[in-house]
Design a protein around this motif. Structure first.
Motif, PDB file in Angstrom:
ATOM      1  N   GLY A 298       0.784  -1.226   0.000  1.00  0.00           N
ATOM      2  CA  GLY A 298       0.000   0.000   0.000  1.00  0.00           C
ATOM      3  C   GLY A 298       0.813   1.272   0.000  1.00  0.00           C
ATOM      4  N   SER A 299       2.107   1.166  -0.171  1.00  0.00           N
ATOM      5  CA  SER A 299       2.967   2.360  -0.156  1.00  0.00           C
ATOM      6  C   SER A 299       3.033   3.002  -1.536  1.00  0.00           C
ATOM      7  CB  SER A 299       4.386   1.974   0.272  1.00  0.00           C
ATOM      8  OG  SER A 299       4.972   1.084  -0.665  1.00  0.00           O
ATOM      9  N   LYS A 300       3.394   4.290  -1.540  1.00  0.00           N
ATOM     10  CA  LYS A 300       3.655   4.961  -2.814  1.00  0.00           C
ATOM     11  C   LYS A 300       4.823   4.272  -3.523  1.00  0.00           C
ATOM     12  CE  LYS A 300       4.512   8.905  -0.971  1.00  0.00           C
ATOM     13  NZ  LYS A 300       4.938  10.315  -0.816  1.00  0.00           N
ATOM     14  N   PHE A 301       5.792   3.850  -2.741  1.00  0.00           N
ATOM     15  CA  PHE A 301       6.976   3.179  -3.282  1.00  0.00           C
ATOM     16  C   PHE A 301       6.558   1.961  -4.096  1.00  0.00           C
ATOM     17  CE2 PHE A 301      10.446   0.150  -3.098  1.00  0.00           C
ATOM     18  CZ  PHE A 301      11.584   0.915  -3.261  1.00  0.00           C
ATOM     19  N   GLN A 302       5.692   1.134  -3.553  1.00  0.00           N
ATOM     20  CA  GLN A 302       5.239  -0.075  -4.243  1.00  0.00           C
ATOM     21  C   GLN A 302       4.456   0.278  -5.508  1.00  0.00           C
ATOM     22  OE1 GLN A 302       2.055  -2.246  -2.390  1.00  0.00           O
ATOM     23  NE2 GLN A 302       2.827  -4.238  -3.059  1.00  0.00           N
ATOM     24  N   ALA A 303       3.575   1.281  -5.401  1.00  0.00           N
ATOM     25  CA  ALA A 303       2.759   1.668  -6.550  1.00  0.00           C
ATOM     26  C   ALA A 303       3.616   2.212  -7.683  1.00  0.00           C
ATOM     27  CB  ALA A 303       1.732   2.713  -6.119  1.00  0.00           C
ATOM     28  N   GLU A 304       4.647   2.977  -7.318  1.00  0.00           N
ATOM     29  CA  GLU A 304       5.532   3.534  -8.340  1.00  0.00           C
ATOM     30  C   GLU A 304       6.319   2.461  -9.075  1.00  0.00           C
ATOM     31  OE1 GLU A 304       7.838   6.246  -6.067  1.00  0.00           O
ATOM     32  OE2 GLU A 304       6.259   7.773  -5.971  1.00  0.00           O
ATOM     33  N   LYS A 305       6.485   1.293  -8.439  1.00  0.00           N
ATOM     34  CA  LYS A 305       7.173   0.177  -9.086  1.00  0.00           C
ATOM     35  C   LYS A 305       6.224  -0.627  -9.971  1.00  0.00           C
ATOM     36  CE  LYS A 305      10.955   1.139  -6.846  1.00  0.00           C
ATOM     37  NZ  LYS A 305      12.101   1.797  -7.529  1.00  0.00           N
ATOM     38  N   GLY A 306       4.943  -0.253  -9.971  1.00  0.00           N
ATOM     39  CA  GLY A 306       3.988  -0.885 -10.872  1.00  0.00           C
ATOM     40  C   GLY A 306       3.224  -2.060 -10.300  1.00  0.00           C
ATOM     41  N   TYR A 307       3.181  -2.181  -8.965  1.00  0.00           N
ATOM     42  CA  TYR A 307       2.491  -3.310  -8.348  1.00  0.00           C
ATOM     43  C   TYR A 307       1.237  -2.829  -7.614  1.00  0.00           C
ATOM     44  CZ  TYR A 307       6.901  -5.691  -9.272  1.00  0.00           C
ATOM     45  OH  TYR A 307       8.017  -6.209  -9.880  1.00  0.00           O
ATOM     46  N   GLU A 308       0.099  -3.405  -7.961  1.00  0.00           N
ATOM     47  CA  GLU A 308      -1.156  -3.079  -7.289  1.00  0.00           C
ATOM     48  C   GLU A 308      -1.332  -3.982  -6.080  1.00  0.00           C
ATOM     49  OE1 GLU A 308      -4.543  -3.088  -9.788  1.00  0.00           O
ATOM     50  OE2 GLU A 308      -3.630  -1.839 -11.347  1.00  0.00           O
TER      51      GLU A 308
ATOM     52  N   GLY B 159       1.889   0.671   4.814  1.00  0.00           N
ATOM     53  CA  GLY B 159       2.275   1.450   3.642  1.00  0.00           C
ATOM     54  C   GLY B 159       2.778   2.836   4.002  1.00  0.00           C
ATOM     55  N   GLU B 160       2.049   3.518   4.877  1.00  0.00           N
ATOM     56  CA  GLU B 160       2.465   4.868   5.272  1.00  0.00           C
ATOM     57  C   GLU B 160       3.770   4.830   6.066  1.00  0.00           C
ATOM     58  OE1 GLU B 160      -0.138   5.751   9.284  1.00  0.00           O
ATOM     59  OE2 GLU B 160      -1.223   5.434   7.410  1.00  0.00           O
ATOM     60  N   THR B 161       3.956   3.745   6.826  1.00  0.00           N
ATOM     61  CA  THR B 161       5.223   3.597   7.567  1.00  0.00           C
ATOM     62  C   THR B 161       6.384   3.414   6.609  1.00  0.00           C
ATOM     63  OG1 THR B 161       4.116   2.655   9.496  1.00  0.00           O
ATOM     64  CG2 THR B 161       6.459   2.197   9.243  1.00  0.00           C
ATOM     65  N   PHE B 162       6.194   2.568   5.583  1.00  0.00           N
ATOM     66  CA  PHE B 162       7.259   2.337   4.607  1.00  0.00           C
ATOM     67  C   PHE B 162       7.626   3.644   3.909  1.00  0.00           C
ATOM     68  CE2 PHE B 162       9.325   0.970   0.759  1.00  0.00           C
ATOM     69  CZ  PHE B 162      10.025  -0.172   1.124  1.00  0.00           C
ATOM     70  N   ASP B 163       6.617   4.410   3.491  1.00  0.00           N
ATOM     71  CA  ASP B 163       6.899   5.683   2.816  1.00  0.00           C
ATOM     72  C   ASP B 163       7.614   6.654   3.749  1.00  0.00           C
ATOM     73  OD1 ASP B 163       5.863   5.000   0.316  1.00  0.00           O
ATOM     74  OD2 ASP B 163       3.823   5.574   0.875  1.00  0.00           O
ATOM     75  N   TRP B 164       7.250   6.653   5.033  1.00  0.00           N
ATOM     76  CA  TRP B 164       7.928   7.497   6.023  1.00  0.00           C
ATOM     77  C   TRP B 164       9.395   7.097   6.139  1.00  0.00           C
ATOM     78  CZ3 TRP B 164       9.542   5.772  11.087  1.00  0.00           C
ATOM     79  CH2 TRP B 164       9.954   6.793  11.947  1.00  0.00           C
TER      80      TRP B 164
ATOM     81  N   PRO C 292       3.906  -8.939  -5.131  1.00  0.00           N
ATOM     82  CA  PRO C 292       5.246  -8.519  -4.712  1.00  0.00           C
ATOM     83  C   PRO C 292       5.155  -7.277  -3.816  1.00  0.00           C
ATOM     84  CG  PRO C 292       5.235  -9.037  -7.054  1.00  0.00           C
ATOM     85  CD  PRO C 292       3.800  -9.025  -6.603  1.00  0.00           C
ATOM     86  N   ARG C 293       5.520  -7.425  -2.551  1.00  0.00           N
ATOM     87  CA  ARG C 293       5.408  -6.314  -1.606  1.00  0.00           C
ATOM     88  C   ARG C 293       6.572  -6.275  -0.612  1.00  0.00           C
ATOM     89  NH1 ARG C 293       1.012  -9.788   0.745  1.00  0.00           N
ATOM     90  NH2 ARG C 293      -0.542  -8.544  -0.366  1.00  0.00           N
ATOM     91  N   VAL C 294       7.582  -7.092  -0.854  1.00  0.00           N
ATOM     92  CA  VAL C 294       8.709  -7.172   0.077  1.00  0.00           C
ATOM     93  C   VAL C 294       9.974  -6.682  -0.629  1.00  0.00           C
ATOM     94  CG1 VAL C 294      10.103  -8.691   1.501  1.00  0.00           C
ATOM     95  CG2 VAL C 294       7.644  -9.093   1.300  1.00  0.00           C
ATOM     96  N   TRP C 295      10.613  -5.671  -0.020  1.00  0.00           N
ATOM     97  CA  TRP C 295      11.826  -5.107  -0.609  1.00  0.00           C
ATOM     98  C   TRP C 295      13.005  -5.248   0.357  1.00  0.00           C
ATOM     99  CZ3 TRP C 295       7.529  -3.635  -3.180  1.00  0.00           C
ATOM    100  CH2 TRP C 295       7.658  -3.363  -4.539  1.00  0.00           C
ATOM    101  N   MET C 296      14.154  -5.537  -0.209  1.00  0.00           N
ATOM    102  CA  MET C 296      15.399  -5.622   0.556  1.00  0.00           C
ATOM    103  C   MET C 296      16.019  -4.228   0.681  1.00  0.00           C
ATOM    104  SD  MET C 296      17.828  -7.356   2.083  1.00  0.00           S
ATOM    105  CE  MET C 296      17.651  -9.072   1.594  1.00  0.00           C
TER     106      MET C 296
END
Length: 601
Positions: free
Chosen positions: A189-199, A230-235, A257-261
């Motif tokens: 649910g983060s902006k980061f995830q959405a910008e990578k093209g994953y819903e 999501g908001e925590t990840f973006d923060w 896909p929602r897990v990033w290293m």
């Protein structure tokens, strides 16, 4: 020359010789000069250089470039000064840095032996006169107990909101379990995830979490997690400046896909968090252990704590319990975890859980912990993780998983819980990865450079042992030779690999349905043990959706909040990959905001 003259000359000679070894009435301890010694640390060789006079250790420097940053490096920085002060190697290890501390002492003693020292005498520490601890009173708005992932994010969020924050950490360093995790974080649910093209959606993550916990989770807390991660990840990305890899990890437990290293793994995000902490207004007290909560009229109004010299009575408008789990306290462990190798922080001794019990605050889900199926036993009862290498080489290469009879037992690309179940079916709780040369090269690179769970020197040592001791890293030019070194049926293993390669050629795994398929190639071949390992415990206090601790009647305890691993229920009876760290950061960020609002009212 008469007898008296001879006797007098003899006494003069004795006195002259004595003067060579006694200076100002003290026995000479060393041959003065500069010396150097080495010993094996946690991540590699530790070197100690020491300067000596006749009777004194003048200077000590330790070098250990491969020791864990923020953990072993603390011993490198602080232990030499402690030895210098005491003029003895009989000092205590730095808390949480036992292996590195022992290496420093061993390397120093190797150098001192070369200088002619008597180690029995060098190890004696003069006892300081007993000193009663001074009681000091402190006050703050928000008191945070524990400096791991949840405690640190809570501190930064509360500080950002304008609150006065005091954080206590019993260890000499910050980071907790989050600092030694796999370094992967949920971005649902983060902006980061959405910008990578994953819903993705909170609902989808909620369902994956519930399924992963076998629907035993506290659904209220799962919803809180799913809606705020999501908001925590973006923060973390936008405010704290933590950097993550371009591409996500593809994991079967997550439908999207929602897990990033994080870049440089857990060490990378920990370093960035600590940089933010340094620039903040948060007051931090290391080596300070909270011992008791202060209760007045049913509300929590502070805590007692102590360090080496003082006892502190700390008043606070809100107390956040971020004390972590209890994986390193065998008295609290359920049977399942007692049978598994521990690889978590030494600090996870359930201090917060015990403080809760002292106030008759109930604990839930204490029978559960997260067990992974890819540990290697580096010392009795303790593990390192090969997660990065095990997962990737099963998914992207031809690694097989076999039992001691040489047979495959599971879909190597299936769910971790299925592999774990097969592990517990084995009499010795052990399975083996089977790898050809190119696959093992990939495996080694991942555990050394991506997972940071071993050094090249350690892997070389394990290979040199060739199955004679744990961890088993057996190898041979042929499958049968490798199997013999590992104690596996070699004939059966050859048949297993041949059958698997036939299925690869046919395009279908008729035994376990593995996809995709790659044939096992040419030797040499490698067999690496896989044992159950755990770090995360899943039991703790019950909290409200506002992170408030609840009493035995499910009523809010004013002034007491909790986040991270001390909270029970969010994961049910299991976790899916990366969700424990994600919960630590999400709950920490959230409780920091909530308590800041609380103390302002």
């Amino acid at each position: 020359m008469n007898r008296k003259t001879i006797t007098a000359l003899f006494l003069v000679i004795v006195m002259l010789f004595s003067s060579l070894t006694i200076i100002h009435g003290e026995e000479k301890r060393f041959n003065p000069g500069s010396y150097s010694g080495e010993a094996q640390g946690f991540g590699g060789v530790v070197t100690v250089n020491v300067d000596l006079s006749d009777n004194e250790i003048v200077n000590i420097t330790a070098v250990g470039e491969n020791e864990t940053p923020g953990i072993g490096s603390i011993a490198i920085e602080t232990l030499p000064a402690k030895i210098l002060e005491k003029q003895s190697t009989g000092v205590d290890a730095v808390a949480g840095c036992t292996i590195t501390s022992k290496a420093i002492i061993e390397a120093l003693e190797n150098a001192l032996v070369e200088a002619g020292a008597n180690l029995d005498k060098i190890r004696i520490v003069s006892e300081d006169s007993a000193k009663e601890k001074e009681v000091k009173e402190l006050s703050t708005e928000i008191l945070i107990l524990g400096g791991g992932g949840s405690g640190l994010t809570a501190a930064l969020a509360a500080d950002e909101a304008g609150s006065k924050v005091l954080l206590l950490e019993k260890m000499p360093y910050l980071g907790g379990a989050a600092a030694i995790s796999g370094g992967q974080v949920n971005a649902c649910g983060s902006k980061f995830q959405a910008e990578k093209g994953y819903e993705d959606s909170a609902d989808a993550f909620f369902l994956d979490l519930m399924k992963g916990g076998h629907y035993k989770n506290d659904a209220r807390l799962v919803r809180v997690y799913a809606e705020h991660v999501g908001e925590t990840f973006d923060w973390m990305v936008d405010k704290l400046g933590i950097k993550f890899a371009e591409n996500p990890a593809i994991l079967p437990e997550h439908r999207v896909p929602r897990v990033w290293m994080a870049e440089n793994g857990a060490a990378g995000y920990t370093a960035t968090i600590l940089e933010n902490l340094e620039a903040s207004g948060v007051e931090v007290m290391l080596n300070t252990k909270a011992t008791e909560l202060i209760s007045e009229d049913g509300a929590i109004v502070g805590a007692f704590a102590e360090d080496e010299n003082n006892i502190y009575k700390i008043s606070a408008k809100a107390v956040i319990m971020a004390t972590g789990g209890f994986g390193n306290n065998k008295e609290l462990l359920p049977p399942l975890l007692s049978e598994s190798l521990y690889y978590g922080p030494v600090s996870a001794t359930g201090d917060g859980h015990l403080m809760m019990q002292a106030l008759d605050i109930p604990l839930y889900y204490m029978q559960y912990g997260k067990v992974y199926p890819n540990g290697i036993e580096v010392s009795p009862g303790f593990a390192k993780s090969t997660w990065h290498g095990s997962i990737a080489t099963c998914r992207d290469a031809s690694t097989l998983i076999v039992d001691r009879s040489g047979n495959r037992v599971v879909n190597e690309n299936g769910l971790a819980e299925n592999i774990r179940a097969k592990l517990y079916e084995q009499p010795d709780k052990t399975l083996f990865l089977v790898m050809d040369q190119s696959t093992f090269d990939m495996f080694r690179d991942l555990i050394v450079n991506a997972g940071k769970s071993a050094t090249q020197e350690q892997v070389d040592e394990w290979l040199n042992n060739n199955g004679s001791t744990t961890p088993v890293f057996a190898h041979g030019d042929t499958l049968k030779a490798a199997a013999e070194a590992a104690g596996i049926d070699g004939d059966a293993l050859e048949q297993t690999v041949a059958k698997f390669n036939e299925m690869v050629a046919a395009g279908v795994d008729t035994e376990f349905g593995r996809e995709p398929l790659m044939a096992v190639g040419e030797g040499p071949y490698y067999l690496v043990e896989q044992k159950p390992r755990f770090a995360t415990t899943l039991g703790g206090v019950r909290i409200s959706t506002n992170m408030e601790v609840l009493d035995k009647n499910d009523q809010v305890i004013p002034g007491l909040f909790a986040a991270g691993e001390i909270v029970g229920g969010v994961h049910g009876d299991d976790t899916i990959v990366s969700t424990a760290v994600g919960w630590a950061f999400t709950s920490g960020h959230l409780v920091g905001i909530i308590t800041s609002d609380y103390v302002k009212k």
